[in-house]
Design an enzyme around this catalytic site. Structure first.
Site, mmCIF file in Angstrom:
data_model
loop_
_atom_site.group_PDB
_atom_site.id
_atom_site.type_symbol
_atom_site.label_atom_id
_atom_site.label_comp_id
_atom_site.label_asym_id
_atom_site.label_seq_id
_atom_site.Cartn_x
_atom_site.Cartn_y
_atom_site.Cartn_z
ATOM 1 N N ASP A 9 4.080 24.828 1.117
ATOM 2 C CA ASP A 9 2.839 25.658 0.039
ATOM 3 C C ASP A 9 1.836 24.659 0.936
ATOM 4 O OD1 ASP A 9 1.364 26.927 -1.842
ATOM 5 O OD2 ASP A 9 1.515 24.939 -2.270
ATOM 6 N N ALA A 11 -1.904 23.707 -1.395
ATOM 7 C CA ALA A 11 -2.297 24.034 -2.729
ATOM 8 C C ALA A 11 -1.368 23.030 -3.501
ATOM 9 C CB ALA A 11 -3.070 24.764 -3.619
ATOM 10 N N ALA A 42 -5.018 31.067 -16.073
ATOM 11 C CA ALA A 42 -5.345 30.441 -15.217
ATOM 12 C C ALA A 42 -3.726 30.550 -14.294
ATOM 13 C CB ALA A 42 -6.209 29.588 -14.989
ATOM 14 N N MET A 46 -0.231 31.108 -10.477
ATOM 15 C CA MET A 46 -0.200 30.888 -9.381
ATOM 16 C C MET A 46 0.548 31.338 -8.382
ATOM 17 S SD MET A 46 -3.412 29.286 -8.659
ATOM 18 C CE MET A 46 -3.747 28.575 -10.052
ATOM 19 N N LYS A 50 -4.577 35.654 -3.393
ATOM 20 C CA LYS A 50 -5.631 35.988 -4.848
ATOM 21 C C LYS A 50 -5.895 36.937 -5.731
ATOM 22 C CE LYS A 50 -5.212 31.474 -4.744
ATOM 23 N NZ LYS A 50 -4.279 30.732 -6.041
ATOM 24 N N HIS A 53 -3.475 38.062 -8.082
ATOM 25 C CA HIS A 53 -4.069 36.689 -9.565
ATOM 26 C C HIS A 53 -4.512 37.501 -10.475
ATOM 27 C CE1 HIS A 53 -3.659 32.411 -10.264
ATOM 28 N NE2 HIS A 53 -4.077 32.892 -11.114
ATOM 29 N N ARG A 157 3.864 36.704 -2.290
ATOM 30 C CA ARG A 157 4.543 36.088 -2.679
ATOM 31 C C ARG A 157 5.065 36.827 -4.314
ATOM 32 N NH1 ARG A 157 2.205 30.305 -2.544
ATOM 33 N NH2 ARG A 157 2.637 30.142 -0.624
ATOM 34 N N ASP A 183 5.248 24.223 -4.833
ATOM 35 C CA ASP A 183 5.037 23.914 -6.666
ATOM 36 C C ASP A 183 5.122 24.870 -7.645
ATOM 37 O OD1 ASP A 183 2.840 25.278 -5.224
ATOM 38 O OD2 ASP A 183 1.376 23.944 -6.847
#
Ligand SMILES: [Mg+2]
Length: 266
Positions: A9, A11, A42, A46, A50, A53, A157, A183
């Site tokens: 991944d 970020a 927020a 993650m 996006k 999200h 994902r 992460d």
């Protein structure tokens, strides 16, 4: 049979200690729309593409209610689309100050390449966002063999398609000779859905959520509590292993190879 490839991944894993860039952009667009959101809201989704999200945040009951009160109607698809349109330039500008490689990444990747591993990546970012990160990472000494964004496959994902596409391009099989490292819970689900081993990154990632300077200023007992919480979340999402950072993954890859040798599969 040995491991053949690792899918990272971005970020919170390779760059952007604490996965701060997406958080900053999300807080900013919701605030500008008159419905400020909290940090955990927020961070909760993650890792997913996006646009999805943002839609997921709008579906949170607390946010939905606050939106309805401020705008006199519940959030619609048009609202989600316009938030996303506002998000894109915000995110691109946030990336400028969040593109630094996390400590140890070039070193570990060089060692993996020396072992013959292919290096792929997946992300929740769009192609223009990732292209910016790829250029910045290359200047700092990291260039993956291949990268896939959610807009290039049927779904991001937790679907496994970005991992599949990496495996095809990298010409690596079977998928249990590959390891997904990320992460967030959806990083773990993505890897498991692809039939890969998974390593969850705690200390530098979204679940702890601190920049390197913040992490270093945090007392040891507090660091321990934060990492325990991150481990719990990532293991609950199906992580086979957890590590503080990418720099600590090589010994885990050795353990996975030993398990494969014994006939164990993810
Ligand atoms: Mg991440």
């Amino acid at each position: 049979m040995k491991l053949k490839g690792v899918i990272f991944d971005w970020a919170g894993t390779l760059v952007d200690h604490g996965s701060r860039a997406p958080v900053a952009a999300l807080l900013s667009i919701f605030s500008a729309a008159g419905v400020p959101i909290e940090l955990p809201e927020a961070r909760q989704f993650m890792g997913v593409a996006k646009k999805k999200h943002i839609e997921n945040i709008l579906e949170l009951p607390r946010v939905r209610q606050a939106w309805s009160e401020f705008h006199d109607s519940p959030p619609s698809q048009i609202d989600a689309d316009s938030l996303y349109a506002a998000f894109i330039p915000q995110q691109l500008s946030c990336l400028e100050s969040h593109a630094e490689l996390i400590d140890g990444v070039p070193h570990v990747v060089a060692r993996l390449r020396a072992r013959g591993f292919k290096i792929g990546t997946t992300t929740g970012y769009t192609r223009p966002m990732l292209d910016y990160l790829l250029a910045q990472a290359a200047r700092q000494g990291f260039e993956p063999d291949f990268s896939v964004c959610p807009d290039e496959v049927p779904a991001g994902r937790p679907a496994p398609y970005m991992c599949y596409r990496n495996a095809i391009h990298l010409e690596t099989y079977p998928l249990w000779t590959m390891v997904k490292i990320g992460d967030t819970p959806v990083d773990m689900e993505e890897g498991l859905n692809a039939g890969m081993w998974t390593i969850g990154i705690t200390g530098t990632g979204n679940e702890v959520g601190l920049t390197e300077a913040e992490w270093e200023a945090t007392p040891g007992d507090q660091q321990h509590l934060l990492v325990m919480g991150a481990e719990k979340t990532l293991l609950a999402a199906g992580a086979h292993y957890v590590a503080h950072s990418v720099a600590e993954c090589e010994a885990i890859l050795d353990s996975i190879e030993a398990r494969i040798h014994e006939g164990d599969r993810p």
